[in-house]
Structures are given as structure tokens and as C-alpha cells.
Motif scaffolding. Structure first.
Motif, PDB file in Angstrom:
ATOM      1  N   ILE A  21     100.617  25.762  24.831  1.00 22.89           N
ATOM      2  CA  ILE A  21      99.856  26.545  23.848  1.00 22.89           C
ATOM      3  C   ILE A  21      98.667  27.223  24.519  1.00 22.89           C
ATOM      4  CG2 ILE A  21      98.379  26.353  21.805  1.00 22.89           C
ATOM      5  CD1 ILE A  21     100.306  24.163  20.788  1.00 22.89           C
ATOM      6  N   ASP A  22      97.969  26.500  25.367  1.00 20.52           N
ATOM      7  CA  ASP A  22      96.822  27.084  26.075  1.00 20.52           C
ATOM      8  C   ASP A  22      97.267  28.227  26.987  1.00 20.52           C
ATOM      9  OD1 ASP A  22      95.254  25.195  24.823  1.00 20.52           O
ATOM     10  OD2 ASP A  22      95.144  23.868  26.576  1.00 20.52           O
ATOM     11  N   LEU A  23      98.406  28.054  27.647  1.00 24.84           N
ATOM     12  CA  LEU A  23      98.912  29.091  28.542  1.00 24.84           C
ATOM     13  C   LEU A  23      99.291  30.343  27.768  1.00 24.84           C
ATOM     14  CD1 LEU A  23      99.934  30.185  31.252  1.00 24.84           C
ATOM     15  CD2 LEU A  23     102.109  28.995  30.821  1.00 24.84           C
ATOM     16  N   SER A  25     110.019  26.397  10.674  1.00 27.19           N
ATOM     17  CA  SER A  25     110.151  26.293  12.130  1.00 27.19           C
ATOM     18  C   SER A  25     109.020  25.513  12.775  1.00 27.19           C
ATOM     19  CB  SER A  25     110.243  27.692  12.759  1.00 27.19           C
ATOM     20  OG  SER A  25     109.194  28.522  12.298  1.00 27.19           O
ATOM     21  N   ASN A  26     108.032  25.120  11.992  1.00 30.32           N
ATOM     22  CA  ASN A  26     106.890  24.370  12.509  1.00 30.32           C
ATOM     23  C   ASN A  26     106.757  23.081  11.705  1.00 30.32           C
ATOM     24  OD1 ASN A  26     104.448  23.305  13.313  1.00 30.32           O
ATOM     25  ND2 ASN A  26     103.251  25.154  12.917  1.00 30.32           N
ATOM     26  N   ILE A  27     107.191  21.971  12.323  1.00 29.18           N
ATOM     27  CA  ILE A  27     107.059  20.668  11.671  1.00 29.18           C
ATOM     28  C   ILE A  27     106.144  19.758  12.483  1.00 29.18           C
ATOM     29  CG2 ILE A  27     109.282  20.817  10.479  1.00 29.18           C
ATOM     30  CD1 ILE A  27     110.480  19.053  12.691  1.00 29.18           C
ATOM     31  N   ARG A  28     105.230  20.361  13.212  1.00 28.14           N
ATOM     32  CA  ARG A  28     104.288  19.600  14.022  1.00 28.14           C
ATOM     33  C   ARG A  28     103.378  18.765  13.124  1.00 28.14           C
ATOM     34  NH1 ARG A  28     103.797  22.193  19.382  1.00 28.14           N
ATOM     35  NH2 ARG A  28     101.910  20.964  19.677  1.00 28.14           N
ATOM     36  N   THR A  29     102.836  17.710  13.694  1.00 28.10           N
ATOM     37  CA  THR A  29     101.917  16.840  12.959  1.00 28.10           C
ATOM     38  C   THR A  29     100.524  16.827  13.592  1.00 28.10           C
ATOM     39  OG1 THR A  29     102.690  14.923  14.237  1.00 28.10           O
ATOM     40  CG2 THR A  29     103.775  15.345  12.131  1.00 28.10           C
ATOM     41  N   ASP A  30     100.291  17.730  14.553  1.00 25.73           N
ATOM     42  CA  ASP A  30      98.972  17.797  15.180  1.00 25.73           C
ATOM     43  C   ASP A  30      98.149  18.896  14.524  1.00 25.73           C
ATOM     44  OD1 ASP A  30     100.194  20.078  16.109  1.00 25.73           O
ATOM     45  OD2 ASP A  30     100.062  19.566  18.244  1.00 25.73           O
ATOM     46  N   ALA A  31      97.170  19.421  15.223  1.00 27.65           N
ATOM     47  CA  ALA A  31      96.262  20.420  14.665  1.00 27.65           C
ATOM     48  C   ALA A  31      96.941  21.752  14.383  1.00 27.65           C
ATOM     49  CB  ALA A  31      95.086  20.644  15.618  1.00 27.65           C
ATOM     50  N   TYR A  32      98.161  21.953  14.878  1.00 28.90           N
ATOM     51  CA  TYR A  32      98.871  23.219  14.708  1.00 28.90           C
ATOM     52  C   TYR A  32      99.974  23.140  13.643  1.00 28.90           C
ATOM     53  CZ  TYR A  32      96.558  24.343  19.105  1.00 28.90           C
ATOM     54  OH  TYR A  32      95.625  24.567  20.086  1.00 28.90           O
ATOM     55  N   GLY A  33     100.053  22.039  12.931  1.00 28.72           N
ATOM     56  CA  GLY A  33     101.119  21.891  11.941  1.00 28.72           C
ATOM     57  C   GLY A  33     100.631  21.210  10.685  1.00 28.72           C
ATOM     58  N   GLY A  34     101.518  21.209   9.680  1.00 31.92           N
ATOM     59  CA  GLY A  34     101.182  20.567   8.419  1.00 31.92           C
ATOM     60  C   GLY A  34     100.698  21.569   7.397  1.00 31.92           C
ATOM     61  N   SER A  35      99.406  21.714   7.249  1.00 34.44           N
ATOM     62  CA  SER A  35      98.853  22.615   6.232  1.00 34.44           C
ATOM     63  C   SER A  35      99.005  24.070   6.650  1.00 34.44           C
ATOM     64  CB  SER A  35      97.369  22.308   6.019  1.00 34.44           C
ATOM     65  OG  SER A  35      96.614  22.681   7.175  1.00 34.44           O
ATOM     66  N   ALA A  36      98.857  24.950   5.671  1.00 36.83           N
ATOM     67  CA  ALA A  36      98.928  26.390   5.958  1.00 36.83           C
ATOM     68  C   ALA A  36      97.851  26.793   6.958  1.00 36.83           C
ATOM     69  CB  ALA A  36      98.767  27.182   4.656  1.00 36.83           C
ATOM     70  N   ASN A  44      96.421  24.865   9.265  1.00 37.27           N
ATOM     71  CA  ASN A  44      96.763  24.354  10.597  1.00 37.27           C
ATOM     72  C   ASN A  44      97.832  25.215  11.262  1.00 37.27           C
ATOM     73  OD1 ASN A  44      94.965  22.299  10.242  1.00 37.27           O
ATOM     74  ND2 ASN A  44      96.465  20.645  10.297  1.00 37.27           N
ATOM     75  N   ARG A  45      98.822  25.657  10.482  1.00 36.61           N
ATOM     76  CA  ARG A  45      99.887  26.475  11.060  1.00 36.61           C
ATOM     77  C   ARG A  45      99.365  27.845  11.500  1.00 36.61           C
ATOM     78  NH1 ARG A  45     102.464  24.878   6.345  1.00 36.61           N
ATOM     79  NH2 ARG A  45     102.722  27.060   5.683  1.00 36.61           N
ATOM     80  N   ALA A  46      98.229  28.264  10.934  1.00 34.02           N
ATOM     81  CA  ALA A  46      97.623  29.541  11.327  1.00 34.02           C
ATOM     82  C   ALA A  46      96.670  29.395  12.511  1.00 34.02           C
ATOM     83  CB  ALA A  46      96.872  30.151  10.138  1.00 34.02           C
ATOM     84  N   LYS A  47      96.403  28.169  12.929  1.00 30.81           N
ATOM     85  CA  LYS A  47      95.430  27.953  14.009  1.00 30.81           C
ATOM     86  C   LYS A  47      95.821  28.667  15.296  1.00 30.81           C
ATOM     87  CE  LYS A  47      93.600  24.227  16.960  1.00 30.81           C
ATOM     88  NZ  LYS A  47      92.303  24.904  17.205  1.00 30.81           N
ATOM     89  N   VAL A  95      97.515  31.487  15.886  1.00 36.05           N
ATOM     90  CA  VAL A  95      97.229  32.923  15.898  1.00 36.05           C
ATOM     91  C   VAL A  95      95.739  33.196  15.732  1.00 36.05           C
ATOM     92  CG1 VAL A  95      97.630  33.306  13.417  1.00 36.05           C
ATOM     93  CG2 VAL A  95      97.937  35.179  15.033  1.00 36.05           C
ATOM     94  N   LEU A  96      95.031  32.381  14.969  1.00 39.75           N
ATOM     95  CA  LEU A  96      93.598  32.591  14.812  1.00 39.75           C
ATOM     96  C   LEU A  96      92.861  32.341  16.123  1.00 39.75           C
ATOM     97  CD1 LEU A  96      93.111  30.949  11.310  1.00 39.75           C
ATOM     98  CD2 LEU A  96      92.816  33.370  11.848  1.00 39.75           C
ATOM     99  N   ASP A  97      93.284  31.343  16.863  1.00 39.64           N
ATOM    100  CA  ASP A  97      92.676  31.096  18.181  1.00 39.64           C
ATOM    101  C   ASP A  97      92.914  32.275  19.118  1.00 39.64           C
ATOM    102  OD1 ASP A  97      91.804  28.644  17.300  1.00 39.64           O
ATOM    103  OD2 ASP A  97      93.267  27.465  18.428  1.00 39.64           O
ATOM    104  N   ILE A  98      94.121  32.829  19.074  1.00 38.76           N
ATOM    105  CA  ILE A  98      94.431  34.011  19.896  1.00 38.76           C
ATOM    106  C   ILE A  98      93.546  35.176  19.490  1.00 38.76           C
ATOM    107  CG2 ILE A  98      96.198  35.756  20.363  1.00 38.76           C
ATOM    108  CD1 ILE A  98      98.285  33.498  20.180  1.00 38.76           C
ATOM    109  N   PHE A  99      93.437  35.410  18.187  1.00 42.62           N
ATOM    110  CA  PHE A  99      92.625  36.533  17.702  1.00 42.62           C
ATOM    111  C   PHE A  99      91.180  36.399  18.165  1.00 42.62           C
ATOM    112  CE2 PHE A  99      89.549  38.070  14.617  1.00 42.62           C
ATOM    113  CZ  PHE A  99      89.859  39.421  14.572  1.00 42.62           C
ATOM    114  N   HIS A 100      90.572  35.238  17.951  1.00 44.52           N
ATOM    115  CA  HIS A 100      89.162  35.057  18.311  1.00 44.52           C
ATOM    116  C   HIS A 100      88.956  35.177  19.818  1.00 44.52           C
ATOM    117  CE1 HIS A 100      87.704  34.182  14.328  1.00 44.52           C
ATOM    118  NE2 HIS A 100      88.563  33.173  14.161  1.00 44.52           N
TER     119      HIS A 100
END
Length: 426
Positions: A165-167, A205-216, A218-221, A223-228
Motif C-alpha cells: 500500500i505504501d509503495l 472486493s475489499n473484506i479487509r479488517t484493518d484500517a483500510y477495510g470495514g466501514s465506508a 476505512n475503505r476510502a482511506k 484513495v484519500l491518503d493518495i489525494f492528500h
């Protein structure tokens, strides 16, 4: 009533001189080295002369190891700065100049295909796995042939680690910095059509349970990180938009979708382009119908009802407008007539009209719609559905027909690049 000739100013300050934007389409002109080729420059020179308010490029992949098609332009490695990468900047500056020499601001569509990277595309090798938020393969259908063809074309993905993800985030940022230094007016993050950003946004397509999955949220994190991260390193006048899927979401997840759009609006996104569909369900190609079935003929395209049907995703765009009235919205998909484009504007569904396939057979299609001296019957381009060969009808994959349609218009773009006249489907 808004006019197609009206200028549109984005939050970054970038101004589109009119409301018609040449939408992104697959050109397949990156060559074996996945760079902006002379052929690619030639076709964008023609679009640049076409009186478009703005130009969106086709996919520019942020990682040469993960391509959507074998001939996508792509970033081949890490980008540092214009002094250290003079030749790289010079190469992409030729692309920017070809697009913008005649005036229209040009936006580069940045993409990572994620699990939709073809087995033969990219430098990772045919047996290496693509990456995705979760290790969920594409689902082209339940039949043996469908499952086998899906596996053959798209290897099962592996779930991305934090390092992955960082890459990828850094690759998006590097690509945006390069486009800014090369002279483009902005970038659009491809968050639709089932590509990687859309894969993170979508709960299917996203069933992660970390900071990038679960809630709407979290799933937007992702792209928001990329944008910022991009906004922090590009000029304030450099536009950052996003292409966003409408067709993946049902009524049960509608509020999640609106939440994600609200987060993008709060972050300061310059515009959201409403599109839809994935490789599994290619709604971006058009409404359901048999291959070869003609679109309505000119005499049938005069009613408001028909004008409303012309835009594939009008209802969704209207819902977004109701929730977020200050967002700059681009609606893409299905526009063939001035009447259809004006109807979408009259309904306050969008600010910008994205036009794809008509521009592939007439690079100056915007001139036609903007010319008030032409009648409604003259200000249009009727496109029949592309007929697929008989053998394709025996393959139970909707993506085959969609791919054939896309391939047809890619060939027209390549004809423009060669100085040849494109031709209409019959």
C-alpha cells in the motif's frame, strides 16, 4: 439554463473554457516500452484542435509491473525531480504539449489495475500474482468456461501488505509529480471500472479488517491518503479529480457510497467524474442489448425522455448533486447529441459532459455540439452497437462483447494516429 459554451472553474483555479471534455479511452499506443509514442502524440494533437473544454488522457499506469493492457503508457520507476530525471520529464512534456498546444487543459488519468491486470500485461511475469486489497479473484461467472477464462486472463490476486500500500501510494504521488513537472494541468485518479482504487472502495472486493477495510470511511482511506499526499507536493493550481463508479452499488450500500463521496468533497477534490461498471459487469460500455443492435435513429432522439436515457448514469449523478451541491461533477457515458448533453445540464445533474466514443470517430465532435448554427438533427453522432463475430456469441462472458466494442474504438483512435479517417460501426 446552463450552456455547453459556459466556462467551468475548478476549486484549484483551473478553468475549462467550455463544458465538453474528451473522456478517457484506451489508445493502446504506449508501444513495447510503455512510453508516450509519436503515434500517441499525433492523436492527441488532433483532439487538441477539436475545441474541447478539456482533455482526459487514457490510462497512464503508475506501475509498469502492473498494467491493464500490454501497451499502456506507464511510470517505469521512481521519479525524484526534474533535474535528476530530465529525459523522463522531456518525454512526458511532449505529450503534455501535444494535448495542450491548441488550448484545452489536459488531465492525465492515473491508474493501477489491481486484480484487473491481464496475465500478459506488465513486467511482473505471466505467473506472478497481481495485487488487490483482498485476495478475491475476478468473478466472470459460475460456468466452467467462464471460470477457466477468468483464471487464464487474470491470475488470482494476493492481498496487499502495508508495504504494498505504501509503495503504490508513492507510485501515484510520483506519477502526479511527473505530470505536473511535464506541464499537464492535472491528474484524475481512476477510482472506477473495477481498478485498484475502486477495489478498495467497494465492499465486494475489499473484506479487509484493518484500517483500510470495514466501514465506508476505512475503505476510502487508500484513495484519500493518495489525494492528500499528491496535494502536498504539486502546485495549488494543479487539478486533482477522481473517476468514481456508480454502477457497483445497490440501495443497501447507497449511504456508504454517499459517505465516500462526502469524504472526497471534504478533502477538496477538484471534480468527480461519474462513470460505472467493471470487467465483471461492464456497464460503462452501454445499456443492455444484443450486440449489433442499433442505437436510436435521429428521428427518435427528439423527446426529453430519449435525451434523459442518453446519459447512462444520470440518476446517480442527480443523487450526488442533491447531497453535495457544490461539487463539480462530470457525467460520462452515452452522450451522442447536443440535446442529450443539454438535458443533463438542465437537470443540474452535472457541470461537465464527458464524451468518449464519438471523439474516437470524430476528434472535432465538440465543435459540432458547440455550433449553435447547426440544428438539433445536425448536432449529433448516431453510433450503432458494434457487431461481434458469430463465434463470440457462443462465449458466455459479457466482457467479450464489451471488449470487442472497446477494441473497435481503440482501432479508430489508432487510425487517427496514422492520419487515416475513422469509420462508424455498421
Amino acid at each position: 439554463m446552463p450552456s455547453l459554451n459556459d466556462p467551468v472553474k475548478l476549486p484549484s483555479g483551473l478553468v475549462f473554457p467550455n463544458r465538453l471534455v474528451k473522456a478517457a479511452m484506451a489508445e493502446m499506443l504506449g508501444g513495447f516500452w510503455n512510453v508516450p509514442t509519436t503515434s500517441l502524440l499525433k492523436v492527441y494533437e488532433q483532439w487538441g484542435k477539436g475545441s474541447w473544454g478539456g482533455i482526459l488522457t487514457g490510462n497512464v499506469q503508475v506501475d509498469i509491473n502492473h498494467l491493464g493492457t500490454p501497451f499502456d503508457p506507464a511510470l517505469a520507476g521512481e521519479y525524484t525531480d526534474p533535474n535528476s530525471n530530465k529525459e523522463l520529464v522531456a518525454t512526458w512534456k511532449k505529450y503534455a504539449d501535444a494535448c495542450q498546444e491548441h488550448g484545452p487543459p489536459s488531465i492525465v488519468q492515473l491508474c493501477h489495475p489491481g486484480r484487473q491486470s491481464l496475465r500478459i500485461a506488465g513486467r511482473r511475469g505471466p505467473f506472478a500474482s497481481p495485487i488487490a486489497p483482498s485476495a478475491i479473484p475476478l468473478d466472470m461467472g459460475d460456468g466452467f468456461l467462464q471460470r477457466w477464462m477468468s483464471w487464464f486472463a487474470f491470475p488470482p490476486p494476493r492481498e496487499m501488505t502495508q508495504a504494498d500500500i505504501d509503495l503504490v501510494t508513492r507510485q501515484f504521488v510520483d506519477s502526479a509529480r511527473l505530470m505536473a513537472d511535464a506541464g499537464f494541468s492535472g491528474v484524475e485518479l481512476h477510482g472506477a471500472h473495477g481498478y485498484l482504487i475502486d477495489q478498495f472502495l467497494n465492499p465486494k472486493s475489499n473484506i479487509r479488517t484493518d484500517a483500510y477495510g470495514g466501514s465506508a470511511a476505512n475503505r476510502a482511506k487508500f484513495v484519500l491518503d493518495i489525494f492528500h499526499a499528491i496535494r502536498a507536493v504539486v502546485p495549488p493550481t494543479f487539478c486533482i479529480g477522481i473517476k468514481f463508479n456508480s454502477a457497483d452499488y445497490n440501495s443497501a450500500s447507497f449511504e456508504d457510497t454517499m459517505t465516500q463521496i462526502g469524504l472526497l468533497a471534504e478533502a477538496g477534490i477538484d471534480f468527480i467524474e461519474i462513470s460505472g461498471g467493471t470487467y465483471e459487469d461492464p456497464k460503462m460500455i452501454g445499456p443492455p442489448g444484443q450486440p449489433g443492435q442499433p442505437q436510436p435513429q435521429p428521428q427518435e432522439q427528439k423527446s426529453a425522455r430519449t435525451a434523459a436515457r442518453e446519459a447512462f448514469f444520470l440518476e446517480f449523478a442527480s443523487a450526488v448533486r442533491t447531497r453535495y451541491p457544490n461539487l463539480i461533477l462530470m457525467l460520462t457515458g452515452g452522450f451522442r447529441t447536443r440535446a442529450g448533453a443539454e438535458y443533463a445540464l438542465s437537470q443540474n445533474a452535472c457541470d461537465l459532459i464527458g464524451i468518449g466514443r464519438p471523439a474516437a470517430v470524430d476528434p472535432g465532435f465538440a465543435k459540432l455540439l458547440l455550433d449553435d448554427s447547426l440544428s438539433e438533427d445536425e448536432a449529433q453522432l448516431v453510433l450503432n452497437r458494434v457487431a461481434v463475430p458469430f463465434w463470440a456469441k457462443w462465449i458466455p462472458l459479457s466482457a467479450v462483447g464489451a471488449g470487442w466494442e472497446t477494441s473497435y474504438y481503440t482501432k479508430q483512435i489508432q487510425r487517427i494516429a496514422k492520419g487515416l479517417r475513422p469509420y462508424l460501426p455498421v
